[in-house]
Design an enzyme around this catalytic site. Sequence first.
Site, short mmCIF file in Angstrom:
data_model
loop_
_atom_site.label_atom_id
_atom_site.label_comp_id
_atom_site.label_asym_id
_atom_site.label_seq_id
_atom_site.Cartn_x
_atom_site.Cartn_y
_atom_site.Cartn_z
N ASN A 45 3.30 1.26 -16.70
CA ASN A 45 2.62 2.74 -16.56
C ASN A 45 2.32 3.32 -17.62
OD1 ASN A 45 5.60 2.62 -16.60
ND2 ASN A 45 5.69 4.64 -15.75
N CYS A 101 -0.72 3.73 -12.95
CA CYS A 101 0.45 3.16 -12.41
C CYS A 101 0.22 1.70 -13.10
CB CYS A 101 0.57 3.01 -11.33
SG CYS A 101 0.71 4.59 -10.37
N GLU A 131 1.82 7.21 -18.74
CA GLU A 131 1.45 8.59 -18.28
C GLU A 131 0.84 9.43 -19.21
OE1 GLU A 131 6.11 8.63 -16.26
OE2 GLU A 131 5.68 9.98 -18.21
N CYS A 171 2.72 2.86 -5.28
CA CYS A 171 2.29 4.24 -4.62
C CYS A 171 1.12 4.10 -3.54
CB CYS A 171 1.85 5.22 -5.60
SG CYS A 171 0.31 4.92 -6.56
N GLU A 180 0.65 -1.31 -11.88
CA GLU A 180 -0.10 -1.99 -10.70
C GLU A 180 -1.48 -1.71 -11.05
OE1 GLU A 180 2.40 0.18 -10.18
OE2 GLU A 180 3.08 -0.19 -8.21
N CYS A 217 -2.17 3.07 -5.41
CA CYS A 217 -2.07 1.44 -5.83
C CYS A 217 -2.53 0.69 -4.52
CB CYS A 217 -0.89 1.28 -6.32
SG CYS A 217 -0.65 1.87 -8.11
#
Length: 131
Positions: free
Chosen positions: A43, A54, A45, A87, A56, A90
Site C-alpha cells: 500500500n 492499496c 498512502e 476493500c 492489491e 480492490c
Amino acid sequence: MINYKQLIQKAQNALKFSYSPYSNFKVGACVLTKSNNTYVGANIENATFGATICAERVAIDSAIMNNDKEIVCIAIVSQSGDYTFPCGICRQVMAEFSNDMEIVVAKNENDYKIYKLEDLLPHNFTQKDIK
C-alpha cells in the site's frame, strides 16, 4: 497446483515497501497469473487519502503493465497479524480481470483462508454489463 505459502511469503516480503505514514497499517499482496508469473505490491498512502492505492491494486497494476492480465490468485497479508480482506474498490478491480480468481487472506504462511472472488463480491459489475 498453487503454492499458497510461496505467494504469502512474497506478500509478506512486500510489506517492507509499504508507504503508510498516516495509518501505520502496512499491507502486502502477491498476484499469480495464468502464465505462472508473480507480481507484488504494497500500500502507498497519500495525505489526501483518496489518492492512496492499496497493495492489491499495486500488484494487479504491475501484472497488467507487464501484459499479464489473466489473474489466477492473489495473496494478501498485513502487519496486523489478522486476516486482511480487500476493500470494495480492490474487489471491483479484481473483477475486471477474473471473476473466479482465488483470494488468499493470511495471518501467516501457515494460517490462511481461501475465497473465490464471486463469494466476496457477488453480482459484481463487469465488462459484460456494459456491452
